[in-house]
Design an enzyme around this catalytic site. Structure first.
Site, PDB file in Angstrom:
ATOM      1  N   LYS A  54       0.806  -1.228   0.000  1.00  0.00           N
ATOM      2  CA  LYS A  54       0.000   0.000   0.000  1.00  0.00           C
ATOM      3  C   LYS A  54       0.834   1.271   0.000  1.00  0.00           C
ATOM      4  O   LYS A  54       0.344   2.344  -0.324  1.00  0.00           O
ATOM      5  CB  LYS A  54      -0.983   0.003   1.164  1.00  0.00           C
ATOM      6  CG  LYS A  54      -2.163  -0.906   0.894  1.00  0.00           C
ATOM      7  CD  LYS A  54      -3.404  -0.421   1.608  1.00  0.00           C
ATOM      8  CE  LYS A  54      -4.603  -1.293   1.289  1.00  0.00           C
ATOM      9  NZ  LYS A  54      -4.419  -2.658   1.826  1.00  0.00           N
ATOM     10  N   SER A 307       1.313  -9.657  -0.509  1.00  0.00           N
ATOM     11  CA  SER A 307       0.979  -8.236  -0.369  1.00  0.00           C
ATOM     12  C   SER A 307       1.409  -7.597   0.943  1.00  0.00           C
ATOM     13  O   SER A 307       1.497  -6.369   1.016  1.00  0.00           O
ATOM     14  CB  SER A 307      -0.522  -8.048  -0.593  1.00  0.00           C
ATOM     15  OG  SER A 307      -1.258  -8.969   0.197  1.00  0.00           O
TER      16      SER A 307
END
Ligand SMILES: *Cc1c(COP(=O)(O)O)cnc(C)c1O
Length: 331
Positions: A54, A307
């Site tokens: 992110k 991720s």
């Protein structure tokens, strides 16, 4: 920024974020390749300085602000990996970052956000209350409101992950990634399909509270109840006023799967045992989907987006128990 994102926006993002977010390694997994008779690759975005991809979108959104806005700063309501990414990038760029959270957010998360340089404003008893406060501060202090996924610069930033995968291994024909608000899948999907329209993009969510998958099935954004999961980074809604990621996920994602908690737990344990990666549940859902839905990957070149790695040892111990392993035994 045009009304529609294109591959060019992702190239621009890549150039912008180069000094802030890492170009992460794409490594071959021998164990997964053998297990599924395929060529399996892991995109190690858990190695970003904030422990999750992110940072890409957060950095791109901050770098896209005009100078006056940079001076005033930004506000968000994300307590998770986006808030962390924004705080980190804000500190590096000298842009003030305010994170609004509810009283329910645990102390260790609050401390981590403060330590990363964000101003933390505690308001209300739920995420919606915190979000209201964030929007109020936007108006009162003239801050830019940055949402964790439904924003073109955030999506373009996440897309750089997909671009890197294909630059490294142009023969990849399938990409798995965790699906929550859809910023990651939208960005990767745009990047990957622009380069190779035949490439398959697969999104995976947990069984309960899979907001995007439920919304896609209904044909419009839906509100879903949030349930706790090992893939806690995949929780939360997509916003009833979703402007970007719903349509882009609809367009670029070929298939979505749900996975149950036991399969997520097994995938987490497997990743530690075989690949020596300690990652959060949201990063392991792709492998869980292959197992649970018995997907045939033989002969394919597949990338799994790892991720994030922001999990506590307590959560990992929980995963071990759920997977039927004694905690830390023999891994
Ligand atoms: C946010 C997040 C996702 C999902 O990304 P979206 O853009 O919200 O779909 C996947 N994995 C991790 C670790 C995350 O933090």
């Amino acid at each position: 920024m045009s009304e529609q994102l294109t591959l060019k926006d992702i190239y621009l993002a890549r150039q912008r974020i180069a000094g802030l977010a890492l170009r992460t390694p794409l490594v071959r997994s021998e164990s997964l390749s053998r297990r599924w008779n395929c060529d399996a690759w892991l995109k190690l975005d858990n190695l970003q300085p904030t422990g999750a991809f992110k940072l890409r979108g957060a950095a791109n959104a901050l770098l896209g602000l005009d100078p006056a806005q940079r001076e005033r700063g930004v506000v968000t309501m994300s307590t998770g990996n986006f808030g962390r990414g924004l705080a980190y990038a804000g500190r590096r760029l000298n842009i003030p970052v305010t994170v609004c959270i509810s009283r329910l957010v645990p102390d260790n998360k609050v401390a981590a956000l403060r330590a990363s340089g964000a101003e933390v404003v505690i308001h209300g008893d739920c995420q919606d209350d915190a979000d209201c406060e964030a929007r109020r501060l936007r108006d009162e202090r003239g801050l830019a409101y940055l949402p964790p996924f439904d924003h073109p610069l955030v999506i373009a930033g996440q897309g750089t992950c997909g671009l890197e995968i294909l630059e490294e291994q142009p023969e990849i024909d399938m990409i798995f990634a965790g699906l929550s608000g859809g910023g990651l899948i939208a960005g990767i999907g745009l990047a990957a399909k622009s380069i190779n329209p035949a490439l398959e993009v697969i999104g995976v969510s947990m069984n309960e509270g899979a907001a995007m998958l439920e919304s896609l099935a209904a044909g419009h954004p839906l509100q879903v109840a949030e349930v706790s999961s090992l893939a806690d980074s995949l929780g939360g809604g997509i916003g009833l006023d979703n402007a970007w990621t719903f349509a882009m996920t609809q367009r670029y994602m070929d298939r979505g799967y749900k996975v149950d908690e036991v399969q997520i737990a097994r995938a987490m344990v497997q990743l530690l045992r075989e690949d020596k990666l300690l990652v959060e549940g949201a990063a392991a859902v792709g492998m869980a989907a292959v197992e649970q839905h018995r997907l045939d990957l033989s002969g394919r070149r597949v990338a799994f987006v790892i991720s994030g790695q922001n999990l506590s040892t307590t959560t990992f111990a929980q995963a071990c128990r759920l997977a039927g392993e004694p905690p830390y035994a023999d891994l």
